[in-house]
Design a protein around this motif. Structure first.
Motif, PDB file in Angstrom:
ATOM      1  N   GLU A   1      -4.488  12.990   8.999  1.00  0.00           N
ATOM      2  CA  GLU A   1      -5.036  11.627   9.096  1.00  0.00           C
ATOM      3  C   GLU A   1      -4.030  10.673   9.724  1.00  0.00           C
ATOM      4  O   GLU A   1      -4.383   9.808  10.520  1.00  0.00           O
ATOM      5  CB  GLU A   1      -5.428  11.126   7.696  1.00  0.00           C
ATOM      6  CG  GLU A   1      -6.676  11.820   7.161  1.00  0.00           C
ATOM      7  CD  GLU A   1      -7.011  11.343   5.761  1.00  0.00           C
ATOM      8  OE1 GLU A   1      -7.079  10.114   5.559  1.00  0.00           O
ATOM      9  OE2 GLU A   1      -7.166  12.203   4.869  1.00  0.00           O
TER      10      GLU A   1
ATOM     11  N   ALA B   1     -11.198   5.466  15.361  1.00  0.00           N
ATOM     12  CA  ALA B   1     -11.252   4.526  14.240  1.00  0.00           C
ATOM     13  C   ALA B   1     -12.434   3.589  14.435  1.00  0.00           C
ATOM     14  O   ALA B   1     -12.267   2.396  14.699  1.00  0.00           O
ATOM     15  CB  ALA B   1      -9.944   3.744  14.149  1.00  0.00           C
TER      16      ALA B   1
ATOM     17  N   ASP C   1      -4.003   1.315   6.266  1.00  0.00           N
ATOM     18  CA  ASP C   1      -4.593   2.607   5.903  1.00  0.00           C
ATOM     19  C   ASP C   1      -3.561   3.715   6.063  1.00  0.00           C
ATOM     20  O   ASP C   1      -3.433   4.608   5.227  1.00  0.00           O
ATOM     21  CB  ASP C   1      -5.816   2.897   6.783  1.00  0.00           C
ATOM     22  CG  ASP C   1      -6.953   1.912   6.497  1.00  0.00           C
ATOM     23  OD1 ASP C   1      -6.829   1.150   5.516  1.00  0.00           O
ATOM     24  OD2 ASP C   1      -7.933   1.918   7.255  1.00  0.00           O
TER      25      ASP C   1
ATOM     26  N   GLU D   1     -11.903  -5.491   3.537  1.00  0.00           N
ATOM     27  CA  GLU D   1     -10.934  -4.608   2.888  1.00  0.00           C
ATOM     28  C   GLU D   1     -10.865  -4.828   1.376  1.00  0.00           C
ATOM     29  O   GLU D   1      -9.976  -4.312   0.712  1.00  0.00           O
ATOM     30  CB  GLU D   1      -9.536  -4.812   3.492  1.00  0.00           C
ATOM     31  CG  GLU D   1      -9.484  -4.732   5.000  1.00  0.00           C
ATOM     32  CD  GLU D   1     -10.038  -3.420   5.529  1.00  0.00           C
ATOM     33  OE1 GLU D   1     -11.230  -3.427   5.929  1.00  0.00           O
ATOM     34  OE2 GLU D   1      -9.337  -2.415   5.504  1.00  0.00           O
TER      35      GLU D   1
ATOM     36  N   GLU E   1      -0.948   3.626   3.156  1.00  0.00           N
ATOM     37  CA  GLU E   1      -1.347   4.308   1.916  1.00  0.00           C
ATOM     38  C   GLU E   1      -1.083   5.806   2.009  1.00  0.00           C
ATOM     39  O   GLU E   1      -0.534   6.425   1.102  1.00  0.00           O
ATOM     40  CB  GLU E   1      -2.841   4.091   1.643  1.00  0.00           C
ATOM     41  CG  GLU E   1      -3.163   2.716   1.113  1.00  0.00           C
ATOM     42  CD  GLU E   1      -4.578   2.658   0.530  1.00  0.00           C
ATOM     43  OE1 GLU E   1      -4.951   3.579  -0.218  1.00  0.00           O
ATOM     44  OE2 GLU E   1      -5.307   1.698   0.840  1.00  0.00           O
ATOM     45  N   ARG E   2      -1.475   6.385   3.134  1.00  0.00           N
ATOM     46  CA  ARG E   2      -1.315   7.831   3.287  1.00  0.00           C
ATOM     47  C   ARG E   2       0.157   8.214   3.414  1.00  0.00           C
ATOM     48  O   ARG E   2       0.614   9.201   2.837  1.00  0.00           O
ATOM     49  CB  ARG E   2      -2.103   8.312   4.504  1.00  0.00           C
ATOM     50  CG  ARG E   2      -3.601   8.247   4.249  1.00  0.00           C
ATOM     51  CD  ARG E   2      -4.427   8.316   5.521  1.00  0.00           C
ATOM     52  NE  ARG E   2      -5.854   8.270   5.213  1.00  0.00           N
ATOM     53  CZ  ARG E   2      -6.539   7.146   4.964  1.00  0.00           C
ATOM     54  NH1 ARG E   2      -5.915   5.973   4.978  1.00  0.00           N
ATOM     55  NH2 ARG E   2      -7.829   7.193   4.700  1.00  0.00           N
TER      56      ARG E   2
ATOM     57  N   LYS F   1     -10.568  -1.747  -0.890  1.00  0.00           N
ATOM     58  CA  LYS F   1      -9.247  -1.103  -0.829  1.00  0.00           C
ATOM     59  C   LYS F   1      -8.236  -1.908  -1.638  1.00  0.00           C
ATOM     60  O   LYS F   1      -7.408  -1.354  -2.363  1.00  0.00           O
ATOM     61  CB  LYS F   1      -8.770  -0.981   0.614  1.00  0.00           C
ATOM     62  CG  LYS F   1      -9.589  -0.024   1.444  1.00  0.00           C
ATOM     63  CD  LYS F   1      -9.029   0.044   2.863  1.00  0.00           C
ATOM     64  CE  LYS F   1     -10.044   0.676   3.808  1.00  0.00           C
ATOM     65  NZ  LYS F   1      -9.674   0.470   5.209  1.00  0.00           N
TER      66      LYS F   1
ATOM     67  N   PRO G   1       0.814  -1.219   0.000  1.00  0.00           N
ATOM     68  CA  PRO G   1       0.000   0.000   0.000  1.00  0.00           C
ATOM     69  C   PRO G   1       0.851   1.274   0.000  1.00  0.00           C
ATOM     70  O   PRO G   1       0.547   2.219  -0.718  1.00  0.00           O
ATOM     71  CB  PRO G   1      -0.825  -0.116   1.287  1.00  0.00           C
ATOM     72  CG  PRO G   1      -0.620  -1.484   1.823  1.00  0.00           C
ATOM     73  CD  PRO G   1       0.387  -2.195   0.997  1.00  0.00           C
TER      74      PRO G   1
ATOM     75  N   ILE H   1      -4.535   8.310  13.065  1.00  0.00           N
ATOM     76  CA  ILE H   1      -4.285   6.863  13.095  1.00  0.00           C
ATOM     77  C   ILE H   1      -3.209   6.537  14.131  1.00  0.00           C
ATOM     78  O   ILE H   1      -3.276   5.540  14.837  1.00  0.00           O
ATOM     79  CB  ILE H   1      -3.873   6.346  11.703  1.00  0.00           C
ATOM     80  CG1 ILE H   1      -4.995   6.598  10.696  1.00  0.00           C
ATOM     81  CG2 ILE H   1      -3.541   4.854  11.762  1.00  0.00           C
ATOM     82  CD1 ILE H   1      -4.649   6.234   9.260  1.00  0.00           C
TER      83      ILE H   1
END
Ligand SMILES: Cc1cc2nc3c(=O)[nH]c(=O)nc-3n(C[C@H](O)[C@H](O)[C@H](O)COP(=O)(O)OP(=O)(O)OC[C@H]3O[C@@H](n4cnc5c(N)ncnc54)[C@H](O)[C@@H]3O)c2cc1C
Ligand SMILES: Cc1cc2nc3c(=O)[nH]c(=O)nc-3n(C[C@H](O)[C@H](O)[C@H](O)COP(=O)(O)OP(=O)(O)OC[C@H]3O[C@@H](n4cnc5c(N)ncnc54)[C@H](O)[C@@H]3O)c2cc1C
Lengths: 462, 401
Positions: free
Chosen positions: A343, A199, A311, A62, A314-315, A65, A14, A347
């Motif tokens: 974000e 979350a 998650d 998921e 990815e960011r 995604k 990711p 997290i």
């Protein structure tokens, strides 16, 4: 591209996929390398051979995604160079050595995004090297990539979110899950509720897993102690103590893991400064909120820089690429970068809570019996390590490696080094952060002796 | 925080040279402080190839090398472990008739030194060592030589010195050393002052700074030999092998891993640290797969380098200072100090106690650099030492021809 070498992204999970995508959006053509035959990384790993399973069956909640990542990466075709089944084994002076089969390609890069991910963390316990015992991640890979189960009656044990996830995935796949053994007491799980606002989806999904496991009659045991895996040729049962009572359950497969450990060797070879992370109980490469390291032009993203999950990966991948783009003097997407950082910070706060819900059973270390195998590559027992510490008066992990061979085998300490550091810390009554960290050495994974220098394919040489 | 320590002898550097001197001095009843800026045996002494070899050394090193040769089989009694020392033999291979001729010339020139060299022709070699491939015309075997595990031997000497009562102070860098009325005062670590009657400078690649501080600069450079180790394999190699002219040397340890050298690495930004270059490591593994067909399907699991002091004439500096009474040097082993270090330790102890030694060491005097007018390089300048050329298995035959 004005004569500068292309940026290099290591890892097509990711984090790496989102990094590559952002680089392409800024007009760059990165080279992406990954050991695996297909993109996706650990969590969104693809099947080796296509079968009839749907994305839903493979990736559960998921699935969307996973599909988005696979699709977006495929869409980069023609605008990136992508080498699958390519092991990056050495980094030095802006040059990467990459083994592709029996050919070695040397690549000069300008800008390096390390998105190398994580691996299971384990502590040795009696019997953990018996055939039939897998890491939780390994158990999941067997299911995801090969479509087979690690046994017909399986126990999952340890700590970390993967514990319940993999148990649930096996249940869904129709395997008999004999029990789930959690090293933490039940009360620890209540901490998760405090994370509902940070979350909600993740917490609810976790609750659903445990509820469904219970509903289907799987026994969940909390606060297990003194866990022993029994069997002669292979796993036959697992025994443990719980609230002062002896318990035992028969099984022919075990998935075991204590959360994850970042893969940081390449950051070390790249010369990045490290600092001790109390939460992960590990030395991690230093980075700022954008993923910049202490070395100019080297960026970190994803679980390889500290465990934060898919998650966040990815960011972080996109954020690191934006930093690379900015540092290269290209137009900077300031607002997007700030949004990603917000974000990531949210997290991150949830991660702190997860750690309290799934604490590492550090207290197990003192009770390890001398006969227990610590390093499976070199077959070194806990007792041998204890003796070496005493005989040579060792207080530092690289010295322990020198005199005991811990971390010298095929896996270069990837499997045993966190346990060895915990043991050294307990034996010498030093804090974990003072026993040091194993210095990384090339090759980060074994490479064939016949490895022929290869000319670069034209498009990569630009 | 200031501390004081008074000892007979202070030793700067806890490599195998300093540690074996410390142990020998304790055996003579002297009080000793062994100081290391890092960990004892973590530098060259602990990361070298592990070759315990007399063959191919220059003639003037052989008496010292023979003295060390007598120590190696006695390690268990001396330091409590055998250090995985194996008397496997050392086989030097020749790729060409010219190389074979130079092996023969060497054997002849050291015939009186008791090495027991055996020259082996092509056919004989094929028969006795079928695991060696490539175009080899012959070799020279020194059956009494062998190999050992440097990680254990070097740490073992330091631990034995500690058990014998030496003050072993790790992470304690010596930052200043001055001669005062009674002897020496050393500043070390975090506020430690060591007062000592005598001082041994065995600081390896860092020893030049101390020589210079006492008014005798030396042309010391640094080299960074590169090592490769394979995964454990079934027994293949029966001897420790080297190649005349250099480029490859290899041994197999008891548990099966093959250790191979033959190239040099480069320092990192901080010249105290080095790491293999990718292409150097690649050359070594490819050469190994060619010379040893049994390795063709093996995997390399780890590469490393070490930091070693080298002198222009490839001989070490051993003996009394030319400027300062009570100071002794022992450094600059030029890639071949592992085998002789235990002998050097004994010699240093004799020098400290008696002022002389029974082993001839004149050739290694620091004063040999006085007359020469070559430009001196400080030990912190590594330009000369960072040549990244193929690394010959250290051999010194210039004196013979
Ligand atoms: C076995 C396993 C299973 C997991 N399953 C889940 C799950 O089901 N759900 C969940 O939320 N989290 C799971 N995780 C956690 C997972 O780490 C993250 O969720 C997520 O995959 C992190 O993404 P990433 O991009 O940082 O790293 P990854 O997805 O791990 O991707 C890193 C990639 O880098 C490649 N790589 C690393 N080093 C090199 C090298 N030297 N040369 C070439 N390529 C290299 C690897 O092959 C890999 O494809 C799992 C972790 C593991 C180890
Ligand atoms: C990769 C490699 C392979 C080799 N292979 C062989 C071989 O096969 N056979 C062979 O015979 N030889 C070999 N050698 C050479 C051999 O290892 C060395 O010659 C020998 O170990 C030198 O020992 P030493 O004690 O002088 O140096 P070192 O072991 O380097 O010890 C010097 C010590 O001084 C310390 N020090 C430095 N500055 C200070 C200070 N200011 N204060 C306190 N302490 C200080 C250092 O920390 C270090 O521990 C090899 C060397 C290398 C690097």
């Amino acid at each position: 591209m004005n004569g500068r070498p292309q940026p290099l992204v290591v890892g097509a999970g990711p984090a790496g996929i989102r990094a590559a995508q952002a680089l392409v959006a800024a007009g760059l053509r990165p080279l992406v390398v990954d050991e695996a035959p297909a993109c996706g990384g650990q969590i969104y790993r693809q099947r080796l051979v296509p079968d009839e399973r749907s994305a839903r069956a493979l990736y559960g909640s998921e699935a969307e995604k996973a599909q988005a990542l696979h699709r977006d990466f495929a869409a980069l075709d023609g605008r990136i160079d992508y080498w699958p089944q390519a092991l990056l084994w050495n980094l030095r002076d802006g040059i990467a050595d990459i083994a592709v089969g029996r050919a070695n390609r040397r690549v000069a890069y300008d800008g390096l995004v390390l998105a190398t991910g994580a691996a299971d963390r384990v502590l040795p316990i009696p019997g953990w090297t018996l055939p039939g015992v897998f890491t939780l991640g390994g158990a999941q890979i067997a299911l995801k990539a090969q479509g087979c189960a690690i046994g017909s009656r399986v126990v999952f044990m340890g700590s970390g979110p993967l514990l319940y996830l993999v148990a649930w995935q096996y249940l869904k796949a129709g395997v008999d899950v004999a029990a789930v053994l959690d090293t933490a007491p039940f009360q620890a799980k209540l901490n998760l509720l405090r994370g509902l606002h940070l979350a909600p989806m993740v917490v609810l999904r976790g609750l659903r897993f445990t509820a469904e496991l219970r509903l289907r009659g799987v026994a969940l045991h909390y606060g297990v102690e003194d866990v022993r895996i029994e069997g002669q040729e292979r796993v036959a049962a697992v025994a443990w103590r719980q609230g002062g009572r002896e318990k035992r359950v028969a099984c022919d497969g075990i998935g075991y893991g204590l959360a994850l450990r970042s893969e940081t060797q390449l950051a070390d070879l790249a010369g990045c400064a490290f600092c001790f992370d109390k939460r992960d109980r590990a030395w991690l490469p230093q980075r700022d909120a954008a993923g910049r390291t202490s070395v100019a032009g080297v960026y970190l993203a994803g679980d390889g820089a500290g465990i934060a999950g898919a998650d966040a990966a990815e960011r972080a991948g996109e954020r690191a690429a934006l930093a690379l783009i900015e540092d290269r003097g290209l137009p900077h997407r300031r607002e997007r970068a700030a949004a990603l950082e917000r974000e990531l910070s949210r997290i991150g706060r949830f991660r702190e809570l997860l750690e309290t819900a799934f604490p590492f059973p550090a207290h197990w270390v003192a009770g390890l019996s001398d006969e227990t195998m610590l390093c499976r590559c070199e077959e070194i027992s806990v007792g041998e390590v204890r003796r070496a510490i005493g005989q040579f008066d060792i207080g530092e992990i690289n010295r322990l490696k020198a005199v005991s061979r811990i971390g010298m085998g095929r896996c270069q300490g990837r499997i045993c080094s966190s346990a060895a550091a915990e043991l050294l810390s307990v034996e010498t009554k030093r804090d974990l952060d003072t026993v040091g960290r194993l210095r990384a050495q090339a090759p980060v994974k074994p490479i064939p002796l016949v490895l022929v220098p290869a000319d670069l394919p034209r498009e990569a040489a630009e | 925080m200031s501390r004081r320590l008074d000892v007979d002898v202070a030793i700067i550097g806890g490599g195998l040279v300093g540690s074996s001197a410390a142990l020998a001095l304790r055996g003579m009843g002297m009080s000793v402080a062994l100081l290391d800026r890092g960990y004892c045996g973590a530098q060259a002494s602990g990361v070298n190839y592990g070759g315990v070899r007399r063959q191919a050394r220059p003639r003037e090193q052989l008496p010292l090398s023979q003295r060390a040769h007598a120590v190696w089989p006695r390690l268990t009694g001396l330091i409590g472990i055998d250090g995985e020392f194996m008397r496997s033999g050392h086989l030097k291979l020749a790729r060409s008739a010219a190389d074979m001729a130079s092996l023969e010339a060497y054997a002849l020139s050291v015939a009186d030194q008791g090495l027991g060299l055996e020259l082996i022709g092509h056919n004989d070699l094929r028969e006795r060592y079928p695991w060696i491939g490539g175009d080899i015309v012959g070799g020279s075997l020194c059956a009494g030589d062998g190999h050992a595990n440097p990680r254990l031997v070097s740490a073992g000497f330091a631990s034995a010195a500690r058990r014998a009562g030496a003050h072993v102070l790790e992470n304690t860098a010596v930052t200043a050393a001055i001669r005062n009325g009674a002897g020496f005062a050393l500043e070390a670590g975090d506020g430690l002052v060591v007062n000592a009657g005598m001082v041994i400078n065995s600081a390896g690649a860092w020893a030049g700074a101390f020589a210079e501080a006492f008014g005798e600069p030396v042309p010391l450079t640094r080299i960074y030999p590169t090592m490769v180790v394979t995964e454990p394999l079934a027994p293949i190699m029966t001897v420790n092998t080297g190649m005349e002219g250099g480029g490859i040397y290899a041994r197999q340890v008891e548990r099966g891993n093959c250790v191979v050298g033959g190239e040099r690495g480069l320092p990192l930004v901080d010249p105290d640290y080095s790491r293999p270059r990718g292409e150097g490591a690649l050359s070594i593994i490819n050469r190994a797969a060619e010379l040893f067909p049994g390795l063709r399907h093996a995997h390399a699991i780890r590469f490393w380098t070490g930091t070693e002091a080298s002198m222009p004439d490839h001989n070490p500096v051993i003996g009394a200072s030319g400027t300062t009474p009570g100071l002794f040097h022992a450094f600059g082993f030029s890639g071949a100090g592992f085998q002789i270090a235990p002998g050097v330790g004994e010699v240093l102890a004799e020098l400290v106690r008696d002022g002389t030694t029974t082993t001839p060491i004149e050739a290694f005097s620091i004063t040999r650099f006085d007359q020469r007018r070559e430009p001196l390089s400080s030990n912190h300048r590594t330009a000369d030492g960072s040549r990244a050329d193929p690394d010959p298995e250290p051999h010194h035959r210039g004196v013979l021809s």
